[in-house]
Design an enzyme around this catalytic site. Structure first.
Site, PDB file in Angstrom:
ATOM      1  N   LYS A 166     -46.363 -14.260  -4.179  1.00 24.23           N
ATOM      2  CA  LYS A 166     -46.371 -15.398  -4.608  1.00 24.23           C
ATOM      3  C   LYS A 166     -47.932 -16.279  -4.933  1.00 24.23           C
ATOM      4  O   LYS A 166     -47.903 -17.104  -5.488  1.00 24.23           O
ATOM      5  CB  LYS A 166     -45.980 -15.698  -2.819  1.00 24.23           C
ATOM      6  CG  LYS A 166     -44.323 -15.192  -2.600  1.00 24.23           C
ATOM      7  CD  LYS A 166     -43.812 -16.657  -1.401  1.00 24.23           C
ATOM      8  CE  LYS A 166     -42.228 -16.500  -1.249  1.00 24.23           C
ATOM      9  NZ  LYS A 166     -42.055 -17.431   0.270  1.00 24.23           N
ATOM     10  N   LYS A 214     -33.890 -18.731  -4.247  1.00 25.74           N
ATOM     11  CA  LYS A 214     -33.639 -20.563  -4.714  1.00 25.74           C
ATOM     12  C   LYS A 214     -35.296 -20.831  -5.656  1.00 25.74           C
ATOM     13  O   LYS A 214     -35.189 -21.952  -6.255  1.00 25.74           O
ATOM     14  CB  LYS A 214     -33.671 -20.847  -3.511  1.00 25.74           C
ATOM     15  CG  LYS A 214     -34.929 -20.680  -1.979  1.00 25.74           C
ATOM     16  CD  LYS A 214     -34.015 -21.140  -1.058  1.00 25.74           C
ATOM     17  CE  LYS A 214     -34.462 -19.604   0.215  1.00 25.74           C
ATOM     18  NZ  LYS A 214     -34.244 -19.554   0.991  1.00 25.74           N
ATOM     19  N   LYS A 254     -35.243  -9.754  -8.102  1.00 27.09           N
ATOM     20  CA  LYS A 254     -34.444 -10.154  -7.455  1.00 27.09           C
ATOM     21  C   LYS A 254     -33.732 -12.140  -7.426  1.00 27.09           C
ATOM     22  O   LYS A 254     -34.469 -12.572  -8.079  1.00 27.09           O
ATOM     23  CB  LYS A 254     -35.044 -11.047  -5.692  1.00 27.09           C
ATOM     24  CG  LYS A 254     -34.263 -10.766  -4.502  1.00 27.09           C
ATOM     25  CD  LYS A 254     -35.401 -11.214  -3.117  1.00 27.09           C
ATOM     26  CE  LYS A 254     -35.540 -12.503  -3.601  1.00 27.09           C
ATOM     27  NZ  LYS A 254     -37.139 -12.795  -1.720  1.00 27.09           N
TER      28      LYS A 254
HETATM   29  P1  TYM Z   1     -35.807 -16.131   2.920  1.00 26.42           P
HETATM   30  O1  TYM Z   1     -35.577 -17.696   3.415  1.00 26.42           O
HETATM   31  O2  TYM Z   1     -36.510 -15.845   1.133  1.00 26.42           O
HETATM   32  O3  TYM Z   1     -34.081 -15.697   2.384  1.00 26.42           O
HETATM   33  C1  TYM Z   1     -33.771 -15.590   3.804  1.00 26.42           C
HETATM   34  C2  TYM Z   1     -32.752 -14.077   3.511  1.00 26.42           C
HETATM   35  O4  TYM Z   1     -31.874 -14.276   2.849  1.00 26.42           O
HETATM   36  C3  TYM Z   1     -32.370 -12.588   2.287  1.00 26.42           C
HETATM   37  N1  TYM Z   1     -32.404 -13.003   0.936  1.00 26.42           N
HETATM   38  C4  TYM Z   1     -31.204 -11.809  -0.149  1.00 26.42           C
HETATM   39  N2  TYM Z   1     -30.988 -10.981   0.271  1.00 26.42           N
HETATM   40  C5  TYM Z   1     -30.572 -10.167  -0.850  1.00 26.42           C
HETATM   41  N3  TYM Z   1     -30.435 -11.084  -2.052  1.00 26.42           N
HETATM   42  C6  TYM Z   1     -30.893 -11.616  -2.099  1.00 26.42           C
HETATM   43  N4  TYM Z   1     -31.707 -11.579  -3.549  1.00 26.42           N
HETATM   44  C7  TYM Z   1     -32.045 -12.660  -1.358  1.00 26.42           C
HETATM   45  N5  TYM Z   1     -32.694 -13.636  -1.228  1.00 26.42           N
HETATM   46  C8  TYM Z   1     -32.945 -13.774  -0.294  1.00 26.42           C
HETATM   47  C9  TYM Z   1     -34.081 -12.836   2.896  1.00 26.42           C
HETATM   48  O5  TYM Z   1     -33.996 -10.650   2.883  1.00 26.42           O
HETATM   49  C10 TYM Z   1     -33.672 -12.502   4.611  1.00 26.42           C
HETATM   50  O6  TYM Z   1     -32.837 -11.853   5.506  1.00 26.42           O
HETATM   51  N6  TYM Z   1     -39.387 -14.622   5.715  1.00 26.42           N
HETATM   52  C11 TYM Z   1     -38.061 -14.899   5.886  1.00 26.42           C
HETATM   53  C12 TYM Z   1     -37.486 -15.884   6.616  1.00 26.42           C
HETATM   54  C13 TYM Z   1     -38.323 -15.625   8.880  1.00 26.42           C
HETATM   55  C14 TYM Z   1     -37.000 -14.607   8.880  1.00 26.42           C
HETATM   56  C15 TYM Z   1     -37.731 -14.559  10.248  1.00 26.42           C
HETATM   57  C16 TYM Z   1     -36.456 -13.358   9.030  1.00 26.42           C
HETATM   58  C17 TYM Z   1     -38.995 -16.424   8.850  1.00 26.42           C
HETATM   59  N7  TYM Z   1     -39.088 -15.742  10.404  1.00 26.42           N
HETATM   60  C18 TYM Z   1     -37.817 -13.681  11.639  1.00 26.42           C
HETATM   61  C19 TYM Z   1     -35.769 -12.996  10.151  1.00 26.42           C
HETATM   62  C20 TYM Z   1     -37.080 -12.868  11.267  1.00 26.42           C
HETATM   63  C21 TYM Z   1     -37.699 -15.306   4.963  1.00 26.42           C
HETATM   64  O7  TYM Z   1     -38.575 -16.281   3.509  1.00 26.42           O
HETATM   65  O8  TYM Z   1     -36.106 -15.647   4.121  1.00 26.42           O
END
Ligand code: TYM
Length: 345
Positions: free
Chosen positions: A123, A209, A206
Site C-alpha cells: 500500500k 475495492k 486480487k
Molecule cells: P478488507 O476490508 O480489505 O476485507 C474484508 C474481508 O474481505 C476479504 N477479502 C477478500 N477475500 C477474497 N478475495 C478477495 N479479493 C478479497 N478482498 C477482500 C478480506 O480477506 C477480509 O477478510 N484488515 C482487514 C479488516 C480488519 C479485520 C480486523 C479482519 C480489521 N480488523 C479483525 C479480521 C479481524 C481488511 O482490511 O479487510
C-alpha cells in the site's frame, strides 16, 4: 468442506471479523468473508462483526462518503444474512476498547515485526515517507479488534493471513511479558474456494475495492445487467475447460472464474471442472453470470431497501456497539490492571 472449529484450550469459542467501509463491498469481500460470516452465525457460534471505520481512515476518506459507506456495508451485511439479533454488528469507533487496546499493543509489537507486513509495503509502495503513521500501525489495531473480545477464530480471506500471524505474536508476547495466560492464540479460518478472488481483468491481482478499474470487480451495488456484462467481458484464454484442476495451473484467469463459480454454487473447484469439462468460455461465462446474478441480485435489492431507512441502520449499529462494549470493556480493564495502570474512578 469446512473443518469443525477447534477451541484453543480454556477460551470459549468466539468469532470476530471485520471489513473496512472504505468503498463499496465487492464479490471478493462477499465470497472471502461475508458469506462465511453468515455460515458461522448459522452454526450457532457467538459471532462479533465489525465495520472497521478506524482502519478505513488510515488512508484519506471523505467524511460524508465514509458515513454513507459504513451504513451501506451494514445494510450489505444484513442483506447477506447477518441477523443483528444473533450476531453483534457495529462500527468500530463506537467501542472505545479498540483504540485503547491498540495503544497497549503498539507498545507490545516490535518495529521489526511491523516492517515485515507485506500489505503495508504494497500500500505504501515508493511513498512510504508520506503515508500515515496509522497505516503502519494498522495491524496492531487489528490485533486489538480481535483480542478485545478474546476471539478464538477469525474468518478472513487469504490476504489477511500475515496480519493474523502478527495478532498471534502480539498475544503470545503479551502473555509472556506479563506471565499470564490472558489472550488466546487466535486461529485464522481461511477455508473454501472464495478466499482469494482475483481481478476480472488480471488473474494475478486480487479483486479489490481500490482498483481504479470498475471492470475488475463486481460490487455489491451492481445490478443484474452490470454483473452479467462484467463477467462476459472478464479476461480469459482461448482453451476449453479441462476435466481436472491440474489443467488450470498456468491459467490464472480461468482458474479464478472456476473458483468464483465454485464459491457461489457451494461446490469445490474440482467438481466445477468435472461438470463443465470441455466447455468453452462462450458457454461457461453465461452460466457463471446467471449463477452470480441469482446469488447477488437478491442481496443488492435488499441492501437498497434497507438503505431507505438509515435511522434504523444507525440504531442497529448503536445497539450492537453496546453489546460489544459489554464484552470488551471488562477485558480491557483487566489489561490495564495487568499492565500496572491505576484505575481509581
Ligand atoms: P478488507 O476490508 O480489505 O476485507 C474484508 C474481508 O474481505 C476479504 N477479502 C477478500 N477475500 C477474497 N478475495 C478477495 N479479493 C478479497 N478482498 C477482500 C478480506 O480477506 C477480509 O477478510 N484488515 C482487514 C479488516 C480488519 C479485520 C480486523 C479482519 C480489521 N480488523 C479483525 C479480521 C479481524 C481488511 O482490511 O479487510
Amino acid at each position: 468442506m469446512a473443518e469443525p472449529v477447534q477451541t484453543p484450550h480454556a477460551f470459549p469459542t468466539r468469532i470476530f471479523s471485520g471489513i473496512q467501509p472504505s468503498g463499496g463491498l465487492t464479490l471478493g469481500n462477499y465470497l472471502g468473508a461475508l458469506k462465511r460470516f453468515v455460515e458461522k452465525q448459522d452454526e450457532g457460534i457467538e459471532t462479533v462483526y465489525c465495520l472497521v471505520d478506524m482502519h478505513a481512515i488510515t488512508v484519506w476518506q471523505d467524511p460524508v462518503r465514509l458515513r454513507q459507506q459504513t451504513r451501506e456495508a451494514a445494510a450489505g451485511f444484513i442483506a447477506a444474512g447477518i441477523d443483528p439479533a444473533r450476531s453483534i454488528l457495529f462500527n468500530q469507533s463506537q467501542v472505545h476498547a479498540h483504540a485503547e487496546l491498540a495503544w497497549i499493543f503498539n507498545c507490545v509489537a516490535r518495529m521489526g515485526w511491523m516492517s515485515r507486513m507485506t500489505q503495508f509495503k504494497d500500500k505504501a509502495g515508493k511513498n512510504s515517507e508520506n503515508v500515515s503513521l496509522g497505516l503502519f500501525a494498522y495491524p496492531a489495531l487489528m490485533a486489538a479488534d480481535i483480542l478485545a473480545y478474546k476471539a478464538t477464530h477469525v474468518p478472513v480471506g487469504e490476504d489477511q493471513k500475515q496480519h493474523l500471524e502478527l495478532c498471534r505474536d502480539i498475544a503470545a508476547k503479551f502473555n509472556n511479558d506479563f506471565g499470564v495466560n490472558f489472550f488466546p492464540i487466535t486461529e485464522p479460518v481461511i477455508e473454501g474456494a472464495g478466499t482469494r478472488v482475483m481481478s476480472l481483468r488480471d488473474g494475478t491481482k486480487k479483486m479489490s475495492k481500490s482498483d481504479p478499474s470498475d471492470q475488475s470487480r463486481i460490487n455489491l451495488t451492481d445490478d443484474a445487467d452490470m454483473i452479467a456484462k462484467k463477467i462476459k467481458k472478464a479476461k480469459t484464454d482461448a482453451e476449453p475447460l479441462p476435466s481436472e484442476l491440474d489443467g488450470l495451473a498456468d491459467r490464472p484467469e480461468a482458474r479464478n472464474l472456476v473458483n468464483i463459480y465454485a464459491a457461489l454454487a457451494g461446490m469445490t473447484p474440482a467438481e466445477v471442472v468435472r461438470e463443465h469439462a470441455g466447455s468453452q468460455f462462450g458457454s461457461f461465462k453465461p452460466a457463471l453470470a446467471d449463477l452470480a446474478v441469482s446469488v447477488m441480485s437478491p442481496i443488492t435489492t435488499e441492501m437498497n431497501r434497507l438503505m431507505q431507512d438509515v435511522t434504523e441502520i444507525d440504531r442497529i449499529l448503536g445497539a450492537g456497539a453496546e453489546r460489544a462494549d459489554a464484552i470488551a470493556r471488562p477485558i480491557v480493564n483487566d489489561v490495564y490492571d495487568i499492565v500496572g495502570m491505576i484505575r481509581s474512578r
